[in-house]
Enzyme design. Structure first.
Site, PDB file in Angstrom:
ATOM      1  N   SER A  62       1.041  -1.309  -0.059  1.00  0.00           N
ATOM      2  CA  SER A  62       0.007  -0.023   0.057  1.00  0.00           C
ATOM      3  C   SER A  62       0.735   1.159  -0.251  1.00  0.00           C
ATOM      4  O   SER A  62       1.737   1.423   0.876  1.00  0.00           O
ATOM      5  CB  SER A  62      -0.774   0.187   1.350  1.00  0.00           C
TER       6      SER A  62
ATOM      7  N   HIS B  77      -1.649  -1.622  -3.926  1.00  0.00           N
ATOM      8  CA  HIS B  77      -2.972  -1.157  -3.552  1.00  0.00           C
ATOM      9  C   HIS B  77      -2.905   0.252  -3.247  1.00  0.00           C
ATOM     10  O   HIS B  77      -2.044   1.007  -2.544  1.00  0.00           O
ATOM     11  CB  HIS B  77      -2.858  -1.875  -1.981  1.00  0.00           C
TER      12      HIS B  77
ATOM     13  N   ASP C 286      -4.924   3.569  -1.778  1.00  0.00           N
ATOM     14  CA  ASP C 286      -5.761   3.803  -0.624  1.00  0.00           C
ATOM     15  C   ASP C 286      -6.340   5.385  -0.825  1.00  0.00           C
ATOM     16  O   ASP C 286      -5.565   6.237  -0.925  1.00  0.00           O
ATOM     17  CB  ASP C 286      -5.208   3.662   0.690  1.00  0.00           C
TER      18      ASP C 286
ATOM     19  N   MET D  55      -9.090   8.198  -0.091  1.00  0.00           N
ATOM     20  CA  MET D  55      -9.879   8.677   0.923  1.00  0.00           C
ATOM     21  C   MET D  55     -10.429  10.111   0.632  1.00  0.00           C
ATOM     22  O   MET D  55      -9.812  10.770   0.229  1.00  0.00           O
ATOM     23  CB  MET D  55      -9.108   8.507   2.221  1.00  0.00           C
TER      24      MET D  55
ATOM     25  N   HIS E 183      -8.459   1.090  -3.611  1.00  0.00           N
ATOM     26  CA  HIS E 183      -9.287   0.778  -2.369  1.00  0.00           C
ATOM     27  C   HIS E 183     -10.079   2.114  -1.902  1.00  0.00           C
ATOM     28  O   HIS E 183      -9.265   3.017  -1.476  1.00  0.00           O
ATOM     29  CB  HIS E 183      -8.338   0.224  -1.148  1.00  0.00           C
TER      30      HIS E 183
ATOM     31  N   MET F 192     -12.330   4.218  -0.265  1.00  0.00           N
ATOM     32  CA  MET F 192     -12.604   4.780   1.337  1.00  0.00           C
ATOM     33  C   MET F 192     -13.407   6.126   1.047  1.00  0.00           C
ATOM     34  O   MET F 192     -12.785   6.989   1.573  1.00  0.00           O
ATOM     35  CB  MET F 192     -11.515   4.589   2.225  1.00  0.00           C
TER      36      MET F 192
ATOM     37  N   MET G  66     -11.044  -5.962   6.248  1.00  0.00           N
ATOM     38  CA  MET G  66     -10.430  -5.131   6.861  1.00  0.00           C
ATOM     39  C   MET G  66     -10.120  -5.628   8.157  1.00  0.00           C
ATOM     40  O   MET G  66     -10.921  -5.854   9.042  1.00  0.00           O
ATOM     41  CB  MET G  66     -11.090  -3.712   7.087  1.00  0.00           C
TER      42      MET G  66
ATOM     43  N   ASP H 229      -6.155  -6.310   4.907  1.00  0.00           N
ATOM     44  CA  ASP H 229      -5.610  -4.905   4.892  1.00  0.00           C
ATOM     45  C   ASP H 229      -5.420  -4.437   6.381  1.00  0.00           C
ATOM     46  O   ASP H 229      -6.697  -4.129   6.811  1.00  0.00           O
ATOM     47  CB  ASP H 229      -6.471  -4.295   4.177  1.00  0.00           C
TER      48      ASP H 229
HETATM   49  C1  DX5 Z   1      -5.928   1.560   5.966  1.00  0.00           C
HETATM   50  C2  DX5 Z   1      -5.617   1.220   4.697  1.00  0.00           C
HETATM   51  C3  DX5 Z   1      -4.523   0.451   4.460  1.00  0.00           C
HETATM   52  C4  DX5 Z   1      -3.121   0.691   4.956  1.00  0.00           C
HETATM   53  C5  DX5 Z   1      -2.436  -0.506   5.662  1.00  0.00           C
HETATM   54  O1  DX5 Z   1      -7.116   2.161   5.824  1.00  0.00           O
HETATM   55  O2  DX5 Z   1      -6.874   0.769   3.793  1.00  0.00           O
HETATM   56  O3  DX5 Z   1      -4.276  -0.174   3.354  1.00  0.00           O
HETATM   57  O4  DX5 Z   1      -2.268   1.447   4.234  1.00  0.00           O
HETATM   58  O5  DX5 Z   1      -1.392   0.105   6.160  1.00  0.00           O
HETATM   59  P1  DX5 Z   1      -0.704  -0.975   7.322  1.00  0.00           P
HETATM   60  O6  DX5 Z   1      -0.111  -1.851   6.613  1.00  0.00           O
HETATM   61  O7  DX5 Z   1       0.511   0.010   7.669  1.00  0.00           O
HETATM   62  O8  DX5 Z   1      -1.525  -1.299   8.502  1.00  0.00           O
HETATM   63 ZN    ZN Z   2      -6.406  -0.131   1.992  1.00  0.00          ZN
END
Ligand code: DX5
Ligand code: ZN
Length: 229
Positions: free
Chosen positions: A15, A40, A42, A44, A73, A75, A144, A183
């Site tokens: 990620s 991946h 993320d 948001m 991903h 969010m 998650m 994740d």
């Molecule tokens: C959190 C994200 C993850 C995040 C995971 O909302 O969806 O993808 O980057 O990070 P680590 O591996 O540090 O928990």
């Molecule tokens: Zn994620």
């Protein structure tokens, strides 16, 4: 480099949330060389989760840096409004949160009609049965293992049981084509146990980008996942 365990191909999905954004291209190249199977991303919106990240222009940039598959991903609330742009930017898979849209079936259909693979993400309190009626529309479920929004959180231990329940649901429904991704809080120290519960795709942010050089982290991951590791 894909690795196998108990007859299942395991994939590592770094990620970029924990990468140094001023050196993003360089870090993505390093992770790809070290063994990443896909990336991946993320995204948001500050509404579904209390954090903001990036949008399609960053995806376009990354597309030029690596040929590996990119998955978003999302969010975000109203994920449907970003889909055309993500398809145009070269996204391979879009994962939407079951909690973020009233019309999950419609959104998954739209992702497929734009030529992308579709995945469904479940936050920690959302039951596994939420994916029962859309299994034919998706190629991945994302369990998650932290509350979405931030990197570097601790793995929620109840997740071991939930991953096992999701594996059971997929097997019971003959959905072997659907990957089971996890994740949040995944590290070399817990990845083997998470794999034993039935996960086959591992998102890792802070473990890959925050501490040691990528090559070293990947060596530790492969060691943990190898028989007797
Ligand atoms: C959190 C994200 C993850 C995040 C995971 O909302 O969806 O993808 O980057 O990070 P680590 O591996 O540090 O928990
Ligand atoms: Zn994620």
């Amino acid at each position: 480099m894909a690795i196998s365990r108990d007859g299942r191909d395991l994939l590592i999905a770094p990620s970029i949330l924990s990468a140094d954004f001023l050196r993003l291209g360089e870090q993505v190249r390093e992770a790809a060389e070290a063994g990443a199977d896909l990336f991946h991303l993320d995204m948001m919106d500050g509404h579904f989760v209390p954090n903001l990240t990036f949008g399609p222009p960053v995806v376009e940039g990354l597309r030029k840096v690596t040929a590996l598959p990119l998955e978003a991903h999302l969010m975000v609330l109203r994920p449907e409004i970003y889909l055309e742009e993500l398809a145009a930017a070269g996204m391979h898979r879009v994962i939407v949160h079951a909690e973020a849209t009233t019309h999950l079936h419609y959104v998954l259909g739209k992702i497929g009609s734009l030529g992308m693979k579709a995945g469904v993400a479940l936050s920690p309190a959302t039951p596994v049965g939420m994916v029962d009626d859309v299994l034919e529309m998706i190629d991945l479920v994302l369990v998650m293992t932290v509350n979405p929004g931030f990197g570097g959180q601790s793995f929620i231990s109840h997740s071991f049981k939930k991953i096992g329940a999701m594996r059971e649901l997929l097997d019971r429904n003959g959905a072997s084509h659907v990957r089971l991704e996890v994740d949040g809080g995944i590290k070399a120290g817990n990845i083997a146990r998470v794999a034993d519960c039935g996960a086959d795709t591992f998102v890792m942010g802070s473990a890959i980008f925050c501490k040691d050089p990528c090559q070293k982290v990947f060596r530790e991951i492969y060691k943990s996942l190898s028989p007797g590791g």
